[in-house]
Design an enzyme around this catalytic site. Structure first.
Site, mmCIF file in Angstrom:
data_model
loop_
_atom_site.group_PDB
_atom_site.id
_atom_site.type_symbol
_atom_site.label_atom_id
_atom_site.label_comp_id
_atom_site.label_asym_id
_atom_site.label_seq_id
_atom_site.Cartn_x
_atom_site.Cartn_y
_atom_site.Cartn_z
ATOM 1 N N GLU A 71 5.102 9.808 0.860
ATOM 2 C CA GLU A 71 3.862 10.586 0.883
ATOM 3 C C GLU A 71 4.094 11.992 1.420
ATOM 4 O OE1 GLU A 71 4.064 7.421 1.580
ATOM 5 O OE2 GLU A 71 2.579 6.477 0.277
ATOM 6 N N HIS A 140 -4.432 -1.595 4.280
ATOM 7 C CA HIS A 140 -4.867 -0.994 3.016
ATOM 8 C C HIS A 140 -6.383 -0.811 2.954
ATOM 9 C CE1 HIS A 140 -1.037 -2.919 2.131
ATOM 10 N NE2 HIS A 140 -0.938 -2.247 1.020
#
Lengths: 338, 80, 420
Positions: A71, A140
């Site tokens: 990321e 998540h």
């Protein structure tokens, strides 16, 4: 009012939130050759939530780019591309993973314009999934958009409707600042009708989704549907709840919030984030600062339980704001008048 | 007791059991339990009120004869 | 010294209106004495006190609505001396005044207590109500919302004199606006006037709606049905009633309640409460008895310890309960802690009823109309009086097997009516 509420659509089509997002990408990619999409699995796999499915075939690997699982690296690359004149869209799989790119977002994307004396704008759009409700557990499922809404230098959006899923992306790409778009994971499959020619929408104001006179429910993203369901249930009891969709979490549309409180005199904020230090806390602080003498009850909140999101279905449901809890909280605000 | 007095006693007993009933509109041949929505406890209390007012204790086996206002009055008149 | 608090008269009760005091300061009370009338929105209840003592001070005035748990009166032990009278300044300062405003406080003490007097229902004995209102005003900081205070100022209304209906009893804009238009205020506060009775019926309906909606939302109901032959029971009843005095006659309802009570004693999964995720079986059998009101609505007063009372006692108490429920006068001990509810449609009713469990209870037994039905027995078809008994039970607390055994026990018990 915003273009989201245009009253003369020539034709309406049935579409999912996911389809609307894909249409928005297709539209942006066609309008501006500087626009490209990159992220984990956005190309050959079609996107983790299938938002970009088919776009690789249509626009090719130059503009639909699969990235390594890093990321920090690909958000940094996006910042560089934006500085270099491109209009990148970076997709991060979930808000939890965006924490790996926090340095790029906060220290670079949000700061460069200000540190360069206005010379280096970063016209970057970062999209990511947020929220719980799909049994994806504590790594998540969190709702951290309230953290990002703390950061000056970026804009934070939460599309809750098909129109906003379709229309916010282009406006965000045109904005000179970095814009973060939070898509609630439970919304991708939600279907509804939308004008066939729906297009860009403003990203600087909240929207009145249901008028009422007894209590204002403030919601955004994944909690808008729950707030509307609660308003339906309250209507059956004779309580007219107004529902405001915040839409833009930074900068907050304080004027719309205060106008609503001035109409109903009671405020309830529904936020899937945790209560402590939450966006809900900020909304209530603004209400108390700006509409104290309009209040006919202490402002209230319905937030997620302060635990890492549980995996088990019944625990996850219990941890999240749900319509019955919203109804109960609204009733308490009304006291004996309910 | 003459029939008028019996009728008044029956209406008074009904009034005690079902205070909100509009007894002046009660048809003489109307089914009391249905029209006044009397359950079995109400009906037992009605029979008890009748006994207190007239001295006549109606046995359970005669309840069928107490179906209507005129039936009750006739039943009581035959025994007073 | 102890406090007598607003009791909870039902799982769904959050607040009650003190309609009338039956005692005055200085009165000696004994455990079980009725000391006050409280309107729960569902009914007006005679509230009993649970300890002996002497009423020291009434803290809440007639007409006031307060949350469950609010101290209503102070009680001292019999023989203890009353405390010295509070200094006048304590009774006087209005909460809106700044602390230390002693001269104004003294003025207020001399002035007659303001507006609460006009807000009392006509049934309240005036002297007590005035005293209590003054006491309540002295001990209470007025909670008024910012909007209510702003509007009160513009309308010249004193929020300290108002009873709040907002969250936590706060004075709201609506309370201020009501106070500013006296005719409407009078209607709203006259607890027992006809419009208020209508209001109460509407609120009772809302309270019932909330409890039933909660039940259907939270309780996974399962339903069982069984047909019960009542030939023996009714024959026994007819013979029994033929020799009984009119005042002692029994109705089938008494037998049905007794059979349920005895069966419940042996079935902990049907008799108790589901609280905090677990079944809490009850040690006794208190039957909630559904009583329909003629003006509409349903109240389920409690027939306590129904398993230890014979059919005659159950019949007498049932008759009394039904009459007082319909008159709207129940006692606090007759509401709230039923362990199992029975709804009996009676002989004007439908054939069967599949009920909604009253939370936090775990079961509800329903009886339809007793009617003659074809009945096969020993290879022959006959006609018998039959009642359809149903069980609605909480699947978190029990299962169909246990439920079946419970209904079978009710059936078995009804076959030996003389033992009921």
């Amino acid at each position: 009012m915003s273009e989201t509420q245009r009253s003369d659509p020539p034709a309406r089509i049935r579409q999912s939130y996911r389809d609307a997002l894909r249409e928005a990408h297709r539209d942006a990619l066609r309008r501006d050759e500087r626009v490209f999409l990159m992220g984990e699995d956005v190309g050959r796999y079609g996107g983790c939530f299938a938002v970009s499915r088919g776009l690789l075939d249509e626009f090719g690997p130059e503009r639909i780019r699969d990235t390594p699982l890093s990321e920090s690296a690909f958000v940094g690359a996006g910042i560089g591309a934006a500085l270099g004149g491109m209009r990148p869209i970076v997709e991060i799989m979930t808000v939890n993973f965006s924490l790996l790119a926090l340095d790029q977002i906060v220290n670079n994307a949000a700061s460069l314009l200000h540190m360069s004396g206005g010379q280096l704008a970063v016209p970057l759009v970062i999209r990511m999934t947020t929220g719980a409700g799909r049994q994806l557990a504590a790594q998540h499922s969190h709702s951290l958009e309230g953290w990002y809404a703390h950061i000056p230098g970026i804009k934070v959006l939460a599309p809750a409707t098909l129109e906003d899923a379709r229309g916010m992306l282009w406006t965000a790409l045109e904005d000179p600042d970095p814009v973060l778009i939070f898509e609630h994971g439970a919304l991708y499959g939600v279907e509804g009708e939308i004008a066939a020619d729906a297009g860009p929408v403003p990203i600087d104001r909240a929207a009145l989704r249901r008028p009422g006179r007894d209590v204002s429910l403030f919601a955004y993203g994944g909690t808008l549907g729950k707030a509307l369901a609660a308003a339906d249930a309250l209507a059956a009891e004779g309580v007219e709840a107004e529902v405001i969709d915040l839409r833009t979490l930074r900068p907050l549309d304080t004027a719309t919030i205060l106008e609503s409180v001035a109409r109903t005199h009671r405020a309830l904020v529904v936020d899937e984030g945790w209560r402590s230090g939450s966006l809900a806390a900020e909304v209530i602080a603004r209400i108390v600062e700006g509409a104290f003498y309009e209040l006919d009850a202490p402002p209230a909140r319905v937030c997620s339980a302060e635990v890492p999101m549980p995996y088990a279905k019944h625990l996850e449901d219990a941890a999240l704001p749900q319509a019955p809890r919203i109804v109960d909280a609204a009733r308490r605000l009304l006291g004996d008048a309910a | 007791m003459n029939r008028e007095a019996l009728r008044a006693a029956v209406l008074a007993a009904l009034g005690d059991v079902a205070p909100e009933a509009e007894l002046d509109r009660l048809e003489p041949a109307a089914e009391l339990r249905e029209v006044l929505d009397l359950d079995s406890i109400d009906f037992l209390r009605f029979v008890q009120h009748l006994a207190a007012a007239t001295g006549i204790e109606v046995p359970e086996s005669d309840y069928a004869q107490l179906a209507t206002l005129e039936g009750v009055v006739a039943y009581l008149a035959a025994r007073s | 010294m102890s406090e007598f608090r607003m009791p909870s008269l039902g799982a769904d009760m959050e607040a009650g209106t003190l309609v009338e005091w039956r005692v005055r300061p200085g009165d000696a009370v004994r455990r079980g004495d009725i000391v006050a009338l409280v309107d729960t929105d569902k009914a007006v209840i005679e509230v009993e006190i649970w300890e002996d003592g002497v009423v020291d001070e009434l803290l809440v005035a007639a007409g006031q609505k307060v949350p469950v748990g609010t101290p209503l009166a102070r009680l001292r032990a019999a023989g203890a001396t009353p405390p010295p009278p509070a200094p006048a300044a304590v009774a006087a300062p209005r909460p809106t005044e700044k602390p230390g405003a002693a001269p104004r406080a003294a003025e207020a003490a001399a002035a007659p207590p303001a507006p609460p007097a006009s807000a009392q229902p006509p049934v309240a004995p005036a002297p007590i109500a005035v005293e209590a209102a003054a006491a309540a005003a002295a001990t209470r900081r007025v909670h008024a919302t910012p909007l209510a205070r702003r509007i009160a100022e513009s309308l010249g209304v004193d929020v300290a004199a108002l009873e709040g209906t907002g969250p936590g009893g706060a004075v709201t804009r609506a309370d201020v606006e009501r106070a500013a238009s006296p005719p409407r205020a009078a209607v709203a506060s006259a607890a027992l006037a006809p419009p208020a009775a209508e209001l109460r019926a509407a609120r009772a309906r809302q309270a019932m709606a909330a409890a039933m909606a909660r039940s259907k939302r939270e309780i996974p109901h399962y339903y069982l049905t069984t047909r019960i032959d009542l030939a023996h029971a009714l024959a026994w009843l007819a013979a029994e009633n033929a020799r009984r005095a009119l005042a002692d006659r029994l109705l089938p309802a008494a037998l049905l309640l007794r059979a349920v009570a005895l069966a419940a004693r042996e079935a902990p999964e049907m008799n108790g409460f589901f609280v905090d995720g677990t079944l809490r079986p009850a040690a006794c059998v208190h039957l909630g008895v559904g009583v329909s009101l003629r003006q509409g609505g349903l109240v389920a007063p409690t027939l306590r310890d129904a398993d230890t009372k014979n059919a005659s006692v159950v019949m007498r108490e049932l008759t009394d309960l039904v009459a007082r429920t319909r008159a709207g006068v129940l006692r606090s001990s007759e509401l709230g802690d039923a362990t199992l509810t029975v709804t009996n449609l009676g002989d004007q009713g439908a054939e069967s009823v599949h009920g909604v469990i009253y939370p936090p209870q775990v079961a509800l037994v329903g009886f339809g109309r007793i009617a003659e039905q074809p009945w096969a027995h020993d290879g022959f078809l006959g006609v018998r009086p039959v009642v359809v008994a149903t069980l609605a039970a909480d699947h978190r607390a029990s299962d169909g097997h246990r439920g079946s055994r419970f209904l079978a026990a009710v059936d078995r018990l009804l076959q030996t009516p003389e033992k009921l």
